[in-house]
Design a protein around this motif. Structure first.
Motif, PDB file in Angstrom:
ATOM      1  N   ALA A  30     -15.839   2.884  -2.808  1.00 61.80           N
ATOM      2  CA  ALA A  30     -14.986   2.222  -1.822  1.00 61.80           C
ATOM      3  C   ALA A  30     -13.886   1.423  -2.502  1.00 61.80           C
ATOM      4  N   GLY A  65      -8.092   1.652  -1.095  1.00 57.51           N
ATOM      5  CA  GLY A  65      -9.050   0.876  -1.851  1.00 57.51           C
ATOM      6  C   GLY A  65      -8.658  -0.574  -1.941  1.00 57.51           C
ATOM      7  N   PHE A  66      -9.257  -1.252  -2.875  1.00 58.93           N
ATOM      8  CA  PHE A  66      -8.948  -2.666  -3.065  1.00 58.93           C
ATOM      9  C   PHE A  66      -7.537  -2.784  -3.627  1.00 58.93           C
ATOM     10  N   ARG A  69     -13.904  -3.507   1.167  1.00 58.56           N
ATOM     11  CA  ARG A  69     -13.541  -2.344   0.348  1.00 58.56           C
ATOM     12  C   ARG A  69     -14.261  -2.316  -0.993  1.00 58.56           C
TER      13      ARG A  69
END
Length: 423
Positions: free
Chosen positions: A216, A222-223, A280
């Motif tokens: 994730a 994503g982050f 995330r």
């Protein structure tokens, strides 16, 4: 045609010698079992035999290399199995240390065993082979791969991978460097948290961010690469998440939009409990009570720490248990990071063990192939070199009869002389 006595004698002797030589050669073939005694016997077969012998010598060298490769990989596999056993025990200790009911003395006892396991793991990572070379130093076989300098473990080897040729077009790695196995482990604690705005009455505190889900974290979306900011609403009971960098109107008022799905999320106002935020793939604990207006940023440090060695992970956990920085919350955060990093480390070790298993399978099949080729090689050599005994014995018998006839005829012809008729 006139034939002199000398000529008759010379012809007789030459015939006897020729027949004797043929019989002697056949007898030598029978005694040695070889059809070809010199290259002149069969030039074509002699060249082919030389090629086959060269191929046989190469196969013998390959077999020696296969044996050496198998021994090296087997030792490495045994060592990694021991490393995995130690890591499993360390993980059990980390889980035990996460028990909030433990007192400081109990945690120090766990830290003491972690120290012993840390030393054991260091010894395994600095294992030598039968030649006295370090298994995990890459090409620097005489250099210890891991050394403790201060409070950090430093890898002193290189990233080389020793290889051996085990077939005409096949080279197989017989070692793995320690950096790829034990050092290049994904670090779950590679982000920092910082409260950049906090009202005086606020008791809000945040844990160290934990990258708990790598998929994730890296997937799309994503982050954010530059991090996020968590801003609490005026009532302190909800918050929104924004992507950094944020934009403002010059007067300290932000006019950017919260990330969809992460706005107006409510939190528990019980100061004795911890709220869990998952964004995330990143996990964050929120402790205390927010008054409203707090802003918390999660960002990557200036000096990236995306990777962390297994030994450093254990050392950090041991240090946190011996003298926790923030009491139980500090131990909680240290245990969470250690557990995730230990899992990543065991995955790295298992991948190395899987690669070793694949190489051992290649070695086994290559050994079988070489044995089959060597068997065919010997069969062809036997067909070219070895003697047909039935044919050779029959030929020797014929050559013996011819030799005896030559000897007897020579005796009779030698007795013929004109002087004998004049007596």
């Amino acid at each position: 045609m006139r034939i002199s006595t000398l000529q008759a004698f010379n012809n007789g002797v030459a015939g006897i010698q020729r027949n004797y030589s043929n019989a002697t050669r056949t007898q030598e073939q029978i005694s040695t079992g070889n059809r070809i005694l010199t290259p002149a016997d069969d030039p074509v077969a002699s060249v082919r035999l030389l090629q086959l012998e060269q191929q046989q010598n190469v196969l013998s060298q390959y077999n020696s290399n296969l044996t050496a490769a198998k021994n090296s990989l087997t030792q490495e596999e045994v060592t990694l199995n021991s490393v995995n056993t130690v890591l499993q025990r360390v993980r059990e200790l980390a889980v035990q240390a996460g028990n909030g009911a433990l007192d400081p003395q109990d945690r120090k006892s766990i830290a003491a065993e972690l120290g012993e396991r840390e030393d054991e793991l260091l010894s395994l990572m600095n294992t030598r082979n039968a030649r006295g070379e370090y298994l995990f130093s890459g090409f620097q076989g005489k250099t210890p791969p891991f050394v403790l300098e201060g409070d950090k473990y430093i890898y002193k080897g290189d990233e080389g991978q020793r290889k051996l040729q085990v077939a005409s077009s096949l080279t197989i790695p017989i070692s793995d460097n320690g950096k790829s196995i034990f050092e290049s482990v994904t670090n779950a604690g590679r982000l920092d948290s910082n409260i950049v705005a906090q009202p005086p009455a606020s008791t809000l505190s945040v844990s160290a961010p934990l990258v708990s889900d790598e998929t994730a974290f890296a997937s799309d979306p994503g982050f954010p690469s530059q991090g996020i900011e968590i801003q609490f609403a005026a009532d302190g009971s909800s918050y929104s998440i924004y992507q950094l960098p944020r934009t403002d109107d010059g007067a300290g008022n932000f006019n950017d939009t919260a990330l969809p799905g992460y706005s107006n999320l409510s939190i528990d106002d019980d100061a004795s409990s911890s709220d869990l935020l998952v964004f995330r793939g990143v996990t964050l604990h929120l402790d205390g009570t927010a008054q409203g207006g707090e802003r918390v940023q999660l960002t990557a440090p200036v000096e990236p720490r995306n990777k962390q060695g297994i030994l450093d992970t254990i050392a950090n956990l041991r240090s946190a248990l011996e003298s926790p920085a923030n009491g139980n919350t500090g131990v909680r955060d240290a245990v969470a990071v250690a557990l995730t990093n230990l899992d990543h480390g065991m995955v790295s070790v298992d991948q190395a063990r899987g690669n070793i298993g694949a190489r051992l399978n290649v070695i086994e099949t290559t050994q079988t192939d070489n044995e089959d080729v060597a068997l065919v090689n010997k069969g062809v050599q036997a067909e070219l070199r070895e003697l047909d005994y039935a044919e050779a014995l029959s030929r020797l018998s014929m050559q013996t009869v011819v030799l005896e006839a030559a000897q007897q005829s020579y005796v009779k012809i030698a007795g013929l002389s004109l002087f004998n008729a004049m007596r």
